[in-house]
Motif scaffolding. Structure first.
Motif, short mmCIF file in Angstrom:
data_model
loop_
_atom_site.label_atom_id
_atom_site.label_comp_id
_atom_site.label_asym_id
_atom_site.label_seq_id
_atom_site.Cartn_x
_atom_site.Cartn_y
_atom_site.Cartn_z
N UNK A 130 0.84 -1.20 0.00
CA UNK A 130 0.00 0.00 0.00
C UNK A 130 0.87 1.25 0.00
N UNK A 131 1.92 1.21 0.82
CA UNK A 131 2.83 2.36 0.88
C UNK A 131 3.46 2.62 -0.49
N UNK A 132 3.79 1.54 -1.18
CA UNK A 132 4.36 1.66 -2.51
C UNK A 132 3.38 2.34 -3.47
N UNK A 133 2.13 1.92 -3.40
CA UNK A 133 1.11 2.50 -4.27
C UNK A 133 0.80 3.94 -3.86
N UNK A 134 0.73 4.18 -2.56
CA UNK A 134 0.42 5.54 -2.07
C UNK A 134 1.50 6.51 -2.52
N UNK A 135 2.75 6.10 -2.37
CA UNK A 135 3.84 6.98 -2.81
C UNK A 135 3.75 7.26 -4.31
N UNK A 136 3.39 6.23 -5.07
CA UNK A 136 3.24 6.42 -6.52
C UNK A 136 2.11 7.40 -6.82
N UNK A 137 0.98 7.26 -6.09
CA UNK A 137 -0.14 8.17 -6.30
C UNK A 137 0.22 9.59 -5.89
N UNK A 138 0.98 9.71 -4.80
CA UNK A 138 1.40 11.04 -4.36
C UNK A 138 2.33 11.68 -5.39
N UNK A 139 3.23 10.89 -5.95
CA UNK A 139 4.12 11.39 -6.99
C UNK A 139 3.33 11.83 -8.22
N UNK A 140 2.32 11.04 -8.58
CA UNK A 140 1.48 11.41 -9.72
C UNK A 140 0.70 12.69 -9.44
N UNK A 141 0.23 12.85 -8.19
CA UNK A 141 -0.48 14.08 -7.83
C UNK A 141 0.43 15.29 -7.97
N UNK A 142 1.68 15.13 -7.54
CA UNK A 142 2.64 16.23 -7.68
C UNK A 142 2.89 16.55 -9.14
N UNK A 143 3.04 15.51 -9.97
CA UNK A 143 3.24 15.73 -11.40
C UNK A 143 2.03 16.43 -12.02
N UNK A 144 0.82 16.03 -11.59
CA UNK A 144 -0.40 16.65 -12.11
C UNK A 144 -0.46 18.13 -11.74
N UNK A 145 -0.05 18.46 -10.52
CA UNK A 145 -0.04 19.87 -10.10
C UNK A 145 0.92 20.69 -10.96
N UNK A 146 2.07 20.12 -11.26
CA UNK A 146 3.07 20.86 -12.04
C UNK A 146 2.61 21.09 -13.47
N UNK A 147 1.80 20.16 -13.99
CA UNK A 147 1.32 20.30 -15.37
C UNK A 147 0.36 21.47 -15.51
#
Length: 601
Positions: A274-291
């Motif tokens: 879960x931590x692995x997936x959560x970190x991936x989702x958090x990274x994707x959220x950060x990427x989405x914000x930057x876009x």
């Protein structure tokens, strides 16, 4: 169950102490340790062969260190005895008062134990001095038992050891792990706090930690499958971590310890996934914000690309059998599309930045060409080069990271293109004008050779005027200026020739009219700069001769008054010669001079 667990824990503690004594006392071949509980006190008996000389102080010190290393959680009284095999009474004993170690939290397994030999004892020298105290004088190596109470009472003290089974005293191949030793002593408990140090969870009572963990293990699978967001996964992860941490309180000597470890590993594994997936989702959220904001540089786009790759990589490791597979697959498709878009944007940006870099390099080349331009061809090349630069910069789109820089460069480069274009135009006009002047002069010379002075004068005038039109500051201006004087001279000469020719033409016209009478040519003529020569035709001369021979005869066909006509001819020719400012000589058909008219007379 209480008695069985207690006896099992006493045997573990006895075995641990026995093995540690064999490690510490290198000369020993056989040691036997028994543990029992009597009247809320822990009693430890150590037995050895009669031919073995034992340092009692060392034996009690080893026992002391082992017990102290277990970090007791409350004060506890322990009795220790030394006895020879076959004897009923011990020959040495001591009382240990175990006091609670300061700063220790409940459930803490204590510091690493120094039970591996003398080096281990040196590590234990820094222990809390208040942890153990002797209530009677400690025995020495020469100590022999001298009872302070009657033997019947002492015999009663050892009754608790009567039913304790003997343990194998073979020297251990491996040292006892500290965690197992601590577990042994902690296991010697009596519910309510009698002879045990405390009652840890999941030993003799029901195990709520295990129950909660088992329930969460089953429940978490469903929750993980239903999770739709990072927040939901994080909540599940917290529950798993809490349940896993609760299992840490189960001691290693608990009968449920092995199962709890397996359960903890399962929960931790799920938490890690879960931590692995959560970190991936958090990274994707950060990427989405930057876009959400346009990138200002290629490096920023590459950083976004890295974020999307970081988000995708761990999700791709989730197998189809995982409870998170459904959630991950939906996210992966979206993230891959986003990554592809960033990749395309980077590809285009690299293309535009390469074009921008190339344009700047070409601009440098254009400036060098401009500094060395010495011909129309050179200036045309400079113009073409600047045009390439400007056109390249104009193609960079407004949403490119290089757009602003391209705009700034255009502000500098466009005026340079205009200047070079004007210069090239000027040089082109200069070349064209100069060449036109040369062509006109060449044509004028050709007409001169044909004595066509009218055309020659016209072209000399055209050549002169065209030469004067060559622009100043052009490459051909100096050459054009050098042609003005010779072209002016040639024009003047042609005009003079034209004037002469014009005069000759009038004289010819007058002579033509004079030499023809009633349709009969009576003379011919030639004109040059030397003068005018007129010759009577043979026909007219024949008539004239006949008239001279027979002046009274009349020829009805010609009816010409030869005498009067010849006089009139002479007068007319004289006037023509005066008008042409040329001398005139009249010959008959026999080439005899019959009239001469000189200049001025």
């Amino acid at each position: 169950m209480k008695v069985a667990v207690q006896q099992e824990d006493l045997q573990l503690l006895a075995k641990t102490l026995q093995e540690q004594l064999l490690v510490e006392v290198s000369t020993a071949e056989v040691f036997e340790v028994k543990c029992a509980v009597n009247k809320d006190e822990l009693m430890i008996l150590t037995q050895h062969a009669s031919d073995l000389i034992v340092d009692a102080q060392l034996i009690f010190t080893v026992v002391e260190e082992v017990l102290q290393s277990l970090a007791p959680h409350k004060e506890q009284r322990v009795q220790c005895f030394l006895r020879i095999f076959g004897e009923q009474l011990p020959y040495a004993k001591c009382f240990l008062e175990l006091k609670q170690t300061r700063g220790r939290k409940q459930g803490d397994s204590g510091p690493p134990l120094g039970i591996g030999g003398r080096g281990g004892r040196e590590q234990g020298d820094g222990r809390d001095e208040e942890a153990i105290s002797y209530s009677s004088s400690s025995p020495s190596s020469s100590l022999t038992y001298s009872p302070s109470i009657d033997e019947a009472e002492e015999e009663e003290l050892f009754d608790p050891f009567a039913d304790v089974p003997n343990l194998s005293a073979a020297k251990p191949g491996l040292q006892v792990k500290p965690i197992l030793l601590g577990a042994a002593l902690l296991g010697i408990v009596v519910l309510g706090g009698s002879a045990y140090f405390l009652t840890p969870p999941c030993v003799m009572s029901e195990c709520k930690e295990m129950q909660n963990a088992e329930q969460l293990k089953t429940k978490s699978s469903q929750l993980m499958r239903r999770a739709k967001s990072e927040k939901e996964l994080f909540t599940i992860q917290q529950e798993l971590d809490t349940a896993s941490a609760a299992l840490n309180a189960i001691p290693s000597w608990s009968p449920r310890y092995q199962v709890s470890e397996e359960l903890k590993a399962s929960l931790s594994g799920r938490s890690e996934k879960i931590n692995q997936v959560v970190k991936a989702l958090q990274t994707a959220s950060l990427a989405t914000q930057k876009v959400q904001t346009p990138a200002s540089s290629l490096e920023e786009l590459q950083a976004r690309q890295h974020l999307w790759r970081q988000a995708i990589a761990p999700l791709e490791t989730i197998s189809s059998s995982s409870e998170l597979y459904g959630l991950v697959q939906g996210k992966l498709l979206n993230y891959r599309v986003r990554l592809h878009a960033v990749n395309q944007q980077i590809f285009l940006e690299e293309k535009w930045l390469k074009k921008l870099t190339a344009a700047k390099a070409v601009a440098v080349a254009a400036e060098k060409q401009e500094a060395n331009a010495k011909s129309l061809n050179d200036w045309q090349k400079v113009q073409s080069t600047w045009l390439v630069v400007v056109n390249a910069l104009n193609t960079i789109p407004w949403n490119s990271v290089g757009y602003q820089e391209a705009r700034k460069l255009l502000v500098d480069y466009k005026p340079k293109l205009v200047v070079v274009r004007d210069r090239a135009t000027k040089e082109r006009l200069a070349v064209q004008t100069y060449q036109q002047a040369l062509i006109a002069a060449k044509q004028a010379k050709a007409y001169e050779q044909q004595n066509q002075w009218q055309a020659a004068a016209t072209y000399w005038d055209q050549a002169l005027q065209t030469t004067k039109k060559v622009p100043e500051n052009s490459l051909y201006y100096t050459q054009a200026q050098s042609l003005i004087e010779p072209y002016s001279t040639s024009l003047k000469q042609a005009q003079e020739k034209l004037q002469v020719v014009s005069s000759f033409q009038q004289t010819r016209t007058d002579l033509d009219k004079t030499c023809i009478n009633n349709g009969i040519r009576i003379c011919t003529f030639t004109i040059d700069n030397a003068g005018i020569i007129v010759r009577l035709t043979p026909e007219y001369d024949q008539i004239r001769q006949n008239n001279l021979a027979n002046p009274y005869s009349k020829n009805s066909d010609t009816a010409v008054d030869i005498t009067n006509h010849l006089q009139s001819l002479r007068e007319a020719l004289g006037v023509i010669g005066d008008n042409a400012n040329l001398s005139l000589v009249l010959y008959d058909s026999q080439n005899q001079v019959i009239y001469t008219r000189t200049l001025g007379g």
